[in-house]
Design a protein around this motif. Structure first.
Motif, PDB file in Angstrom:
ATOM      1  N   ARG A  67      28.412  27.665  -2.065  1.00 21.75           N
ATOM      2  CA  ARG A  67      29.563  26.586  -1.281  1.00 21.75           C
ATOM      3  C   ARG A  67      29.969  28.006  -0.756  1.00 21.75           C
ATOM      4  N   SER A  68      29.322  27.094   0.818  1.00 17.73           N
ATOM      5  CA  SER A  68      29.633  27.878   1.965  1.00 17.73           C
ATOM      6  C   SER A  68      31.551  27.974   2.127  1.00 17.73           C
ATOM      7  N   VAL A  69      32.457  29.039   2.534  1.00 14.35           N
ATOM      8  CA  VAL A  69      32.926  29.094   2.801  1.00 14.35           C
ATOM      9  C   VAL A  69      33.623  28.854   4.162  1.00 14.35           C
ATOM     10  N   LEU A  70      34.574  27.871   4.049  1.00 10.66           N
ATOM     11  CA  LEU A  70      34.952  28.219   6.100  1.00 10.66           C
ATOM     12  C   LEU A  70      36.645  28.713   5.867  1.00 10.66           C
ATOM     13  N   LEU A  71      36.488  29.888   6.681  1.00 10.87           N
ATOM     14  CA  LEU A  71      38.059  30.379   6.243  1.00 10.87           C
ATOM     15  C   LEU A  71      38.944  30.204   8.076  1.00 10.87           C
ATOM     16  N   VAL A  72      40.168  30.136   7.676  1.00 14.11           N
ATOM     17  CA  VAL A  72      41.132  30.176   8.826  1.00 14.11           C
ATOM     18  C   VAL A  72      41.911  30.832   8.822  1.00 14.11           C
ATOM     19  N   THR A  73      41.575  31.354  10.180  1.00 11.28           N
ATOM     20  CA  THR A  73      42.972  32.509  10.307  1.00 11.28           C
ATOM     21  C   THR A  73      43.928  32.094  11.404  1.00 11.28           C
ATOM     22  N   ARG A 103      48.229  32.167  12.870  1.00  8.20           N
ATOM     23  CA  ARG A 103      48.451  33.042  14.155  1.00  8.20           C
ATOM     24  C   ARG A 103      49.095  34.293  13.644  1.00  8.20           C
ATOM     25  N   SER A 104      49.523  34.512  12.267  1.00 11.67           N
ATOM     26  CA  SER A 104      49.971  35.635  11.620  1.00 11.67           C
ATOM     27  C   SER A 104      48.917  36.818  11.965  1.00 11.67           C
ATOM     28  N   GLY A 105      47.532  36.007  11.194  1.00 14.48           N
ATOM     29  CA  GLY A 105      46.588  37.010  11.275  1.00 14.48           C
ATOM     30  C   GLY A 105      45.798  36.546   9.996  1.00 14.48           C
ATOM     31  N   VAL A 106      46.538  36.623   9.389  1.00 19.04           N
ATOM     32  CA  VAL A 106      46.005  36.196   7.164  1.00 19.04           C
ATOM     33  C   VAL A 106      44.847  35.191   7.575  1.00 19.04           C
ATOM     34  N   THR A 107      44.053  35.627   6.869  1.00 20.20           N
ATOM     35  CA  THR A 107      42.805  34.678   6.846  1.00 20.20           C
ATOM     36  C   THR A 107      42.940  33.903   5.358  1.00 20.20           C
ATOM     37  N   GLU A 108      42.355  33.018   5.128  1.00 17.28           N
ATOM     38  CA  GLU A 108      42.576  31.547   4.112  1.00 17.28           C
ATOM     39  C   GLU A 108      41.657  31.448   4.213  1.00 17.28           C
ATOM     40  N   GLU A 109      41.346  30.425   3.239  1.00 15.25           N
ATOM     41  CA  GLU A 109      40.405  29.086   3.191  1.00 15.25           C
ATOM     42  C   GLU A 109      40.527  27.954   3.476  1.00 15.25           C
ATOM     43  N   ALA A 138      30.611  22.934  12.267  1.00 12.89           N
ATOM     44  CA  ALA A 138      29.329  22.834  13.034  1.00 12.89           C
ATOM     45  C   ALA A 138      30.050  23.530  14.118  1.00 12.89           C
ATOM     46  N   SER A 139      31.261  22.989  15.108  1.00  8.18           N
ATOM     47  CA  SER A 139      32.119  23.566  16.544  1.00  8.18           C
ATOM     48  C   SER A 139      31.786  24.951  15.605  1.00  8.18           C
ATOM     49  N   TYR A 140      32.627  25.957  14.638  1.00  6.57           N
ATOM     50  CA  TYR A 140      33.193  27.337  14.637  1.00  6.57           C
ATOM     51  C   TYR A 140      32.033  28.365  13.335  1.00  6.57           C
ATOM     52  N   GLY A 141      31.812  27.563  13.029  1.00  9.80           N
ATOM     53  CA  GLY A 141      30.902  27.957  12.340  1.00  9.80           C
ATOM     54  C   GLY A 141      31.720  28.326  11.147  1.00  9.80           C
ATOM     55  N   SER A 142      32.002  30.006  10.176  1.00  4.35           N
ATOM     56  CA  SER A 142      32.268  30.246   9.000  1.00  4.35           C
ATOM     57  C   SER A 142      33.759  29.784   9.149  1.00  4.35           C
ATOM     58  N   GLN A 143      34.763  30.869  10.370  1.00  2.54           N
ATOM     59  CA  GLN A 143      35.306  31.410  10.810  1.00  2.54           C
ATOM     60  C   GLN A 143      36.378  30.329  11.662  1.00  2.54           C
ATOM     61  N   VAL A 144      37.315  29.380  11.859  1.00  4.13           N
ATOM     62  CA  VAL A 144      38.133  28.743  12.963  1.00  4.13           C
ATOM     63  C   VAL A 144      39.489  29.297  12.511  1.00  4.13           C
ATOM     64  N   ALA A 145      40.013  29.274  14.098  1.00  4.54           N
ATOM     65  CA  ALA A 145      41.461  29.671  13.773  1.00  4.54           C
ATOM     66  C   ALA A 145      42.858  28.226  13.423  1.00  4.54           C
ATOM     67  N   ALA A 146      43.559  28.603  13.379  1.00  5.83           N
ATOM     68  CA  ALA A 146      44.502  27.516  12.952  1.00  5.83           C
ATOM     69  C   ALA A 146      44.776  26.345  13.687  1.00  5.83           C
ATOM     70  N   ASP A 147      44.536  26.482  14.997  1.00  6.29           N
ATOM     71  CA  ASP A 147      44.980  25.849  15.709  1.00  6.29           C
ATOM     72  C   ASP A 147      44.365  24.853  16.433  1.00  6.29           C
ATOM     73  N   ASP A 148      42.836  25.237  16.393  1.00  7.77           N
ATOM     74  CA  ASP A 148      41.644  25.181  16.747  1.00  7.77           C
ATOM     75  C   ASP A 148      41.708  23.255  14.825  1.00  7.77           C
ATOM     76  N   ILE A 149      42.147  23.958  14.544  1.00 14.93           N
ATOM     77  CA  ILE A 149      41.981  22.966  12.537  1.00 14.93           C
ATOM     78  C   ILE A 149      42.980  21.411  13.933  1.00 14.93           C
ATOM     79  N   GLY A 150      44.100  21.752  13.963  1.00  9.26           N
ATOM     80  CA  GLY A 150      44.868  20.452  14.672  1.00  9.26           C
ATOM     81  C   GLY A 150      44.235  19.547  15.824  1.00  9.26           C
ATOM     82  N   LEU A 151      43.930  20.696  16.732  1.00 10.89           N
ATOM     83  CA  LEU A 151      42.992  20.182  17.519  1.00 10.89           C
ATOM     84  C   LEU A 151      41.708  19.275  17.382  1.00 10.89           C
ATOM     85  N   ALA A 152      41.097  19.630  16.151  1.00  9.69           N
ATOM     86  CA  ALA A 152      40.312  18.865  15.634  1.00  9.69           C
ATOM     87  C   ALA A 152      40.205  17.337  15.151  1.00  9.69           C
ATOM     88  N   ILE A 153      41.547  17.318  14.406  1.00  8.20           N
ATOM     89  CA  ILE A 153      42.793  16.385  13.905  1.00  8.20           C
ATOM     90  C   ILE A 153      42.934  15.839  14.413  1.00  8.20           C
TER      91      ILE A 153
END
Length: 153
Positions: free
Chosen positions: A43-49, A51-57, A94-109
């Motif tokens: 599986r390719s993992v999509l990581l979420v960064t 605001r605190s800088g913590v990264t999670e799947e 498609a837009s961010y590859g393997s790492q995305v900021a948490a705020d961008d998830i909200g925008l994508a929703i």
């Protein structure tokens, strides 16, 4: 990759194919030592960064829960939420590859949710965009109406 039968690290790929809408690869392998065939799933993992800088799947279930709260009491099925979460994940990949900021998830929703249910969209947007007054709601409702009129033309 260790052979499940003899624990050898030597194997060859016999067959590969993408699964889960391209987010994983299923490989059929053959051990070069004992000739046992086995299957692996990569599986390719999509990581979420955050605001605190913590990264999670990335987890679709978190998207489903968050959007589900906005859809409470509305005629939106669990399948609709799963499809939305899947589409959001694919869009992020498609837009961010393997790492995305948490705020961008909200925008994508926001856009898929607007298409799914406008009331749920307003509820979600009010939290995500931090609405402070009724004017914020009115502005968003005017934008929804304008969008509907533009689509009708």
């Amino acid at each position: 990759m260790l052979c499940p039968a003899c624990r050898s690290e030597d194997s060859r790929v016999v067959d590969s194919r993408t699964v889960e809408s391209g987010s994983a690869i299923r490989r059929r392998r053959e051990c070069l030592t004992c000739k046992t065939r086995f299957t692996t799933l990569e599986r390719s993992v999509l990581l979420v960064t955050k605001r605190s800088g913590v990264t999670e799947e990335f987890r679709r279930d978190k998207v489903i829960r968050g959007v589900g709260r906005a859809c409470q009491g509305l005629e939106v099925s669990g399948d609709d939420l799963k499809i939305l979460a899947h589409d959001v994940e694919q869009s992020l990949r498609a837009s961010y590859g393997s790492q995305v900021a948490a705020d961008d998830i909200g925008l994508a929703i926001l856009e898929p949710l607007r298409n799914l249910n406008e009331v749920a969209y307003l509820r979600f947007a009010s939290v995500y965009k931090s609405f402070r007054s009724t004017e914020d709601f009115e502005t968003e409702i005017r934008a929804l109406r304008q969008r509907r009129e533009d689509a009708a033309e």
